[in-house]
Write a protein that holds these residues in place. Structure first.
Motif, PDB file in Angstrom:
ATOM      1  N   VAL A   1     -67.842  78.795  51.742  1.00 36.49           N
ATOM      2  CA  VAL A   1     -68.575  77.739  51.027  1.00 36.49           C
ATOM      3  C   VAL A   1     -69.793  78.330  50.322  1.00 36.49           C
TER       4      VAL A   1
ATOM      5  N   GLU B   1     -70.102  81.169  49.020  1.00 38.97           N
ATOM      6  CA  GLU B   1     -69.649  81.824  47.788  1.00 38.97           C
ATOM      7  C   GLU B   1     -69.347  80.792  46.702  1.00 38.97           C
ATOM      8  N   ILE B   2     -68.710  79.699  47.101  1.00 37.35           N
ATOM      9  CA  ILE B   2     -68.376  78.646  46.139  1.00 37.35           C
ATOM     10  C   ILE B   2     -69.637  78.034  45.523  1.00 37.35           C
ATOM     11  N   LEU B   3     -70.716  78.032  46.318  1.00 39.69           N
ATOM     12  CA  LEU B   3     -71.970  77.464  45.811  1.00 39.69           C
ATOM     13  C   LEU B   3     -72.745  78.466  44.950  1.00 39.69           C
ATOM     14  N   GLY B   4     -72.210  79.673  44.841  1.00 35.74           N
ATOM     15  CA  GLY B   4     -72.856  80.667  43.974  1.00 35.74           C
ATOM     16  C   GLY B   4     -73.815  81.583  44.707  1.00 35.74           C
TER      17      GLY B   4
ATOM     18  N   PHE C   1     -61.633  78.984  39.428  1.00 35.64           N
ATOM     19  CA  PHE C   1     -63.013  79.153  39.891  1.00 35.64           C
ATOM     20  C   PHE C   1     -63.364  80.595  40.251  1.00 35.64           C
TER      21      PHE C   1
ATOM     22  N   PRO D   1     -67.452  82.878  40.846  1.00 38.03           N
ATOM     23  CA  PRO D   1     -67.898  81.511  41.133  1.00 38.03           C
ATOM     24  C   PRO D   1     -69.301  81.215  40.591  1.00 38.03           C
ATOM     25  N   ALA D   2     -70.214  82.174  40.747  1.00 43.85           N
ATOM     26  CA  ALA D   2     -71.581  81.940  40.252  1.00 43.85           C
ATOM     27  C   ALA D   2     -71.576  81.762  38.731  1.00 43.85           C
TER      28      ALA D   2
ATOM     29  N   ILE E   1     -70.231  78.327  37.865  1.00 47.42           N
ATOM     30  CA  ILE E   1     -71.265  77.299  38.052  1.00 47.42           C
ATOM     31  C   ILE E   1     -72.180  77.298  36.832  1.00 47.42           C
TER      32      ILE E   1
ATOM     33  N   LEU F   1     -78.528  73.678  48.387  1.00 52.53           N
ATOM     34  CA  LEU F   1     -77.691  74.851  48.085  1.00 52.53           C
ATOM     35  C   LEU F   1     -76.818  74.627  46.854  1.00 52.53           C
TER      36      LEU F   1
ATOM     37  N   ILE G   1     -78.588  76.295  44.026  1.00 48.98           N
ATOM     38  CA  ILE G   1     -79.188  77.597  44.365  1.00 48.98           C
ATOM     39  C   ILE G   1     -79.152  78.570  43.186  1.00 48.98           C
ATOM     40  N   THR G   2     -78.191  78.392  42.278  1.00 52.30           N
ATOM     41  CA  THR G   2     -78.079  79.336  41.162  1.00 52.30           C
ATOM     42  C   THR G   2     -78.990  78.960  39.994  1.00 52.30           C
TER      43      THR G   2
END
Lengths: 292, 239
Positions: free
Chosen positions: A178, A180-183, B48, B70-71, B74, B99, B102-103
């Motif tokens: 998770v 990783e999925i959130l960046g 993704f 993934p980043a 996003i 979170l 977060i990026t």
């Protein structure tokens, strides 16, 4: 009563240093789901880095401590992760555990060959004086060891809970997919964990070595006691590792003073057996589900 | 808006996707259906950046985002809500939500969005200091969706949102997705409850054996007997 206070404080002091090493077990477990059986040697070795700074590079103590900390973070944090954990981890936890056992032997024997089998005198960080409190004679070194160790644990806890980086590290430890999925840059977070573990081991080394002296075999006892402290307190909780370390430190001292010195080394093992039978997740740990 | 061109990919050397093609328009809901092992969730992971893409392209508003991390996805305005429980168990609801942003370099904006998102999901505000693990399954799913909305995504990939939810909560989740679509967000969803999902979707996509078999308006697919056959575990006949 005064003797009890004396014994208690001394136990808390040693226990808080065990806790620093035990927290390392917890951090590595959370980051890589493995046990670093070279953790004791990670605590033994930085003292020798400081001695190299003093004797070979002719540094003053404060500079040698900084040097020792930096070298420990690079060797026991960065290189350990890059050269051992990363290549071994894809093969599963067990090969990595065996690799850390081999590393433990390598570090111990390497130190013995390089610096000799004799215990090396190690400079004290704090004044070798005593305080009189309520009739008890308390060592300033013990007191300051306790204060410094607890300050480090509090600072680490604040970092993990109050900063975004700390929360990203927690997210990576608790649910890396998770995160990783959130960046979240999970690789970087895992690296931070290993660097912090190395720094904690180094600080534990600097605090305990004036008491135990710097000896190649110190890691055997320290690693075992810290491992037991982490299990007793709860392997997946920093506060558990802290509680486990303090408990073992105090019980060890109380047993040696009031019961017997002969069997003091057996006490942590007895405690370990009792805790595993009674509360396998540890005193403050939480049970974890695992898919098989 | 999102276009997949002859996408092949899988886990390591194992190929799961054998040529996925589709285009989904902006501000629409598309449901991906298909039998077990068809590659539905795998398509999402490929889009993704969580999977090896062997060949093919992923285009987002014409821009090639094939193999973006993934980043990076996003950053392109895409968020992904995988199936199952996807919260950070020991962190609070508030910190789980945080979170999601977060990026972002603009953390002040993230804070403001957290307040807005909690207005949309009042339960989260009531439980903001609770650990995420203490929420029910439905509440955790709401938290995941809220977290996915934090950076104002233009495309949401949501995998099996109804799993483990009561019928009422499923309706709530579907209503949230419709509301997002109406606000201009594009939704791509995999859903086990295919009939209900197609009924609220604009488009449907049928995958089988890692290939696109049908792609049409949702009502057309619902009326197609071959799709009914598929729901009963059969295979689509060629032609």
């Amino acid at each position: 009563m005064s003797q009890f206070l004396q014994v208690l404080l001394s136990g808390l002091s040693t226990g808080s240093i065990y806790a620093l090493a035990a927290i390392g077990f917890t951090l590595v477990w959370q980051a890589a789901q493995t046990v670093n059986f070279a953790q004791g040697e990670f605590v033994m070795l930085p003292a020798f880095f400081v001695l190299i700074g003093i004797h070979w590079l002719h540094m003053p103590l404060w500079l040698a401590l900084i040097f020792g900390l930096i070298v420990a973070v690079i060797v026991l944090g960065l290189l350990f992760k890059k050269l051992i954990v990363e290549p071994m981890l894809p093969n599963g936890g067990l090969p990595l555990i065996i690799a850390t056992m081999a590393l433990s032997i390598l570090l111990k024997e390497g130190t013995k060959q390089f610096y000799g089998a004799e215990a090396q005198p190690y400079p004290s960080l704090f004044p070798q004086t005593t305080l009189h409190m309520d009739g008890a004679v308390v060592s300033v070194q013990d007191l300051l060891n306790l204060v410094v160790s607890l300050t480090i644990v509090v600072a680490l806890t604040l970092f993990l809970n109050r900063t975004r980086t700390g929360r990203c590290m927690q997210a990576t430890a608790q649910n890396p997919a998770v995160a990783e999925i959130l960046g979240v840059n999970t690789k970087r977070m895992v690296l931070y964990t290993f660097l912090i573990n190395a720094a904690l081991a180094a600080l534990a080394s600097f605090l305990i070595s004036p008491v135990y002296l710097a000896k190649f075999s110190n890691g055997e006892t320290l690693g075992l006691v810290a491992f037991i402290a982490a299990i007793v307190g709860g392997f997946n909780q920093i506060r558990g590792a802290l509680a486990g370390g303090l408990l073992i430190g105090v019980l060890d001292n109380l047993t040696a003073t009031y019961v017997t010195t002969e069997y003091r080394a057996a006490l942590p093992l007895v405690l370990l057996i009792v805790i595993i039978l009674w509360r396998p997740q540890g005193l403050l740990g939480t049970s974890e589900g695992r898919k098989v | 808006m999102l276009e997949l061109k002859d996408l092949h990919g899988g886990y390591g050397k194992i190929t799961i996707l054998n040529g996925v093609n589709f285009v989904i328009p902006k501000a629409s809901i598309t449901t991906v259906i298909g039998p077990n092992g068809a590659g539905k969730s795998t398509v999402f992971k490929a889009i993704f950046g969580l999977l090896n893409i062997h060949s093919g392209q992923v285009l987002l508003d014409g821009q090639d985002v094939t193999r973006a991390s993934p980043a990076q996805m996003i950053g392109h305005g895409v968020t992904y809500v995988p199936q199952g429980r996807n919260v950070i168990p020991q962190l609070s609801v508030w910190h789980n939500l945080e979170l999601g942003g977060i990026t972002s370099p603009d953390q002040a904006r993230v804070r403001a969005r957290m307040e807005e998102v909690m207005d949309q999901f009042p339960m989260l505000r009531q439980r903001r200091n609770q650990k995420a693990i203490e929420l029910s399954g439905g509440q955790q799913k709401q938290l995941e969706i809220a977290r996915a909305l934090l950076l104002d995504p233009r495309l949401i990939l949501i995998d099996e949102p109804s799993i483990g939810l009561s019928p009422n909560l499923v309706q709530e989740v579907f209503a949230t997705l419709i509301r997002l679509r109406d606000q201009g967000v594009t939704v791509l969803m995999v859903e086990q409850n295919a009939k209900a999902a197609l009924a609220m979707s604009d488009y449907g996509l049928v995958l089988e054996l890692g290939q696109t078999r049908m792609h049409d308006r949702a009502e057309t697919l619902l009326a197609d007997p071959r799709v009914g056959h598929l729901f009963l575990g059969g295979h689509i006949e060629e032609g």
